[in-house]
Design an enzyme around this catalytic site. Sequence first.
Site, PDB file in Angstrom:
ATOM      1  N   ASN A  33      -2.947   1.138   5.097  1.00 38.18           N
ATOM      2  CA  ASN A  33      -2.870   0.418   6.225  1.00 38.18           C
ATOM      3  C   ASN A  33      -3.836  -0.779   5.769  1.00 38.18           C
ATOM      4  O   ASN A  33      -5.266  -0.760   5.758  1.00 38.18           O
ATOM      5  CB  ASN A  33      -4.122   1.719   7.126  1.00 38.18           C
ATOM      6  CG  ASN A  33      -4.534   0.624   8.578  1.00 38.18           C
ATOM      7  OD1 ASN A  33      -4.074  -0.088   9.090  1.00 38.18           O
ATOM      8  ND2 ASN A  33      -5.780   1.943   9.208  1.00 38.18           N
ATOM      9  N   LYS A  35      -4.701  -3.002   8.267  1.00 35.31           N
ATOM     10  CA  LYS A  35      -6.532  -3.741   9.227  1.00 35.31           C
ATOM     11  C   LYS A  35      -5.344  -4.696   9.536  1.00 35.31           C
ATOM     12  O   LYS A  35      -4.640  -5.202   9.715  1.00 35.31           O
ATOM     13  CB  LYS A  35      -7.478  -3.457   8.677  1.00 35.31           C
ATOM     14  CG  LYS A  35      -7.386  -1.891   8.041  1.00 35.31           C
ATOM     15  CD  LYS A  35      -8.827  -1.655   8.141  1.00 35.31           C
ATOM     16  CE  LYS A  35      -8.929   0.367   8.266  1.00 35.31           C
ATOM     17  NZ  LYS A  35      -9.936   0.798   7.561  1.00 35.31           N
ATOM     18  N   HIS A 123      -6.690   5.262  15.711  1.00 37.03           N
ATOM     19  CA  HIS A 123      -7.122   4.963  14.603  1.00 37.03           C
ATOM     20  C   HIS A 123      -8.530   4.459  15.678  1.00 37.03           C
ATOM     21  O   HIS A 123      -8.886   4.229  16.141  1.00 37.03           O
ATOM     22  CB  HIS A 123      -7.025   3.636  13.934  1.00 37.03           C
ATOM     23  CG  HIS A 123      -7.519   2.959  12.524  1.00 37.03           C
ATOM     24  ND1 HIS A 123      -8.204   3.089  13.113  1.00 37.03           N
ATOM     25  CD2 HIS A 123      -7.230   3.853  11.126  1.00 37.03           C
ATOM     26  CE1 HIS A 123      -9.330   2.338  11.659  1.00 37.03           C
ATOM     27  NE2 HIS A 123      -8.110   3.513  10.373  1.00 37.03           N
ATOM     28  N   GLU A 125     -11.106   2.830  14.505  1.00 41.21           N
ATOM     29  CA  GLU A 125     -11.305   1.077  15.042  1.00 41.21           C
ATOM     30  C   GLU A 125     -10.673   1.018  16.363  1.00 41.21           C
ATOM     31  O   GLU A 125     -11.290   0.040  17.258  1.00 41.21           O
ATOM     32  CB  GLU A 125     -10.479   0.220  13.796  1.00 41.21           C
ATOM     33  CG  GLU A 125     -11.571   0.073  13.335  1.00 41.21           C
ATOM     34  CD  GLU A 125     -11.247   0.059  11.203  1.00 41.21           C
ATOM     35  OE1 GLU A 125     -10.007  -0.179  11.336  1.00 41.21           O
ATOM     36  OE2 GLU A 125     -11.220   0.693  10.101  1.00 41.21           O
ATOM     37  N   GLU A 195      -9.648  10.577   9.359  1.00 44.27           N
ATOM     38  CA  GLU A 195     -10.561  10.031   8.752  1.00 44.27           C
ATOM     39  C   GLU A 195     -11.833   9.970   9.326  1.00 44.27           C
ATOM     40  O   GLU A 195     -11.762  10.189  11.207  1.00 44.27           O
ATOM     41  CB  GLU A 195     -10.358   8.762   9.982  1.00 44.27           C
ATOM     42  CG  GLU A 195      -8.434   8.621   9.237  1.00 44.27           C
ATOM     43  CD  GLU A 195      -8.327   7.128   8.654  1.00 44.27           C
ATOM     44  OE1 GLU A 195      -7.569   7.234   7.795  1.00 44.27           O
ATOM     45  OE2 GLU A 195      -8.006   6.513   9.478  1.00 44.27           O
ATOM     46  N   GLY A 201     -14.035   3.227   4.743  1.00 44.20           N
ATOM     47  CA  GLY A 201     -15.058   1.530   4.936  1.00 44.20           C
ATOM     48  C   GLY A 201     -16.126   1.824   3.999  1.00 44.20           C
ATOM     49  O   GLY A 201     -16.852   0.502   3.978  1.00 44.20           O
ATOM     50  N   SER A 240     -11.451   5.814   2.992  1.00 40.56           N
ATOM     51  CA  SER A 240     -12.190   5.741   1.255  1.00 40.56           C
ATOM     52  C   SER A 240     -11.298   6.449   0.055  1.00 40.56           C
ATOM     53  O   SER A 240     -11.984   6.685  -0.685  1.00 40.56           O
ATOM     54  CB  SER A 240     -13.827   6.051   0.811  1.00 40.56           C
ATOM     55  OG  SER A 240     -14.791   5.140   2.074  1.00 40.56           O
ATOM     56  N   GLY A 261      -6.547   2.171   3.552  1.00 42.12           N
ATOM     57  CA  GLY A 261      -8.182   1.039   3.822  1.00 42.12           C
ATOM     58  C   GLY A 261      -8.247  -0.048   2.962  1.00 42.12           C
ATOM     59  O   GLY A 261      -7.161  -0.290   2.114  1.00 42.12           O
TER      60      GLY A 261
HETATM   61  P1  PGA Z   1     -10.813   3.081   3.981  1.00 38.01           P
HETATM   62  O1  PGA Z   1      -9.750   2.726   5.315  1.00 38.01           O
HETATM   63  O2  PGA Z   1      -9.878   3.866   3.055  1.00 38.01           O
HETATM   64  O3  PGA Z   1     -10.457   1.398   3.935  1.00 38.01           O
HETATM   65  O4  PGA Z   1     -11.565   3.521   4.317  1.00 38.01           O
HETATM   66  C1  PGA Z   1      -9.165   4.264   5.743  1.00 38.01           C
HETATM   67  C2  PGA Z   1      -8.738   3.327   7.178  1.00 38.01           C
HETATM   68  O5  PGA Z   1     -10.069   3.512   8.256  1.00 38.01           O
HETATM   69  O6  PGA Z   1      -7.499   4.612   8.148  1.00 38.01           O
END
Ligand code: PGA
Length: 278
Positions: A33, A35, A123, A125, A195, A201, A240, A261
């Site tokens: 992903n 983003k 997601h 976000e 998630e 993140g 993460s 991500g």
């Molecule tokens: P991350 O994001 O691996 O940077 O924690 C995962 C995601 O939001 O899909």
Amino acid sequence: MRFGGLRPRRTPAQREESRVTESSGRRPIIAANWKMHHDHHVAIQFVQKLSYLLEAEVFENGDVVICPPFTDLRSLQTLIEADNLELGLGAQNCYFEEQGAFTGEVSAPMLAKLNVDYVIVGHSERRQIFGETDETVNKKVKAVLQHGMKPIVCVGETLEEREAGATAEKVSSQARAAFDGVKSAQAETCVVAYEPIWAIGTGKTATSADADETIGVIRGALRDLYGVTADAMRIQYGGSVKPGNIAELMAMPEIDGALVGGASLDPDEFAKLVKWSS
Ligand code: PGA
């Protein structure tokens, strides 16, 4: 053969033969992903490099999907098809209406025309920054399915909810809402991504045991809706995920893959991650 980019795509029948590789009967799926990172020039370079780094065996072990920003989709579709790459193509969102006066939105049929395989839906976000609700997530899941693509449905709890002991209820209710009115035969093709919002993140990962337990809860909620079909549905962990923790996560019985991500933005790092089993 060493160079993924030069290898012809397998026929659908050959793919079907190697579809199941885990004792669970579910084929692993690792999705990048990106983003809001990487324009279409960077995307092309990334995929060329990634295909060079991945041996054919990687695709025997599971699906690898790239979910770039909308503006990269056409370029990556062209590259994947021209070079017969086995990478899946995913979008990060779509709108649930087919067309109309919805400035700035992209519809499911537009994505289907680009041979998009997967669409990330709901997601955290999108839910937190752009106000998506369980109801819009459900409509999007249906739109994606209606146009022959597979949704990657995201669910997850906040830190507050986790600390209040509300994780199981939160993820179950999100899963129930997302699949409301979705028939079993369609649900079977869907991917769910667990998630935990506090792990996205932040560098904090749920322990593999915690992630496995919560994914078991999500599968339980899906079993209430679909019975044994839920055992065929793939559920990823996201938050993460890195080359250093992917093997431990993938070793857990309920975890069928990862939505990645930060660690998906560099082709070397992402190649290491998808080669978790080697
Ligand atoms: P991350 O994001 O691996 O940077 O924690 C995962 C995601 O939001 O899909």
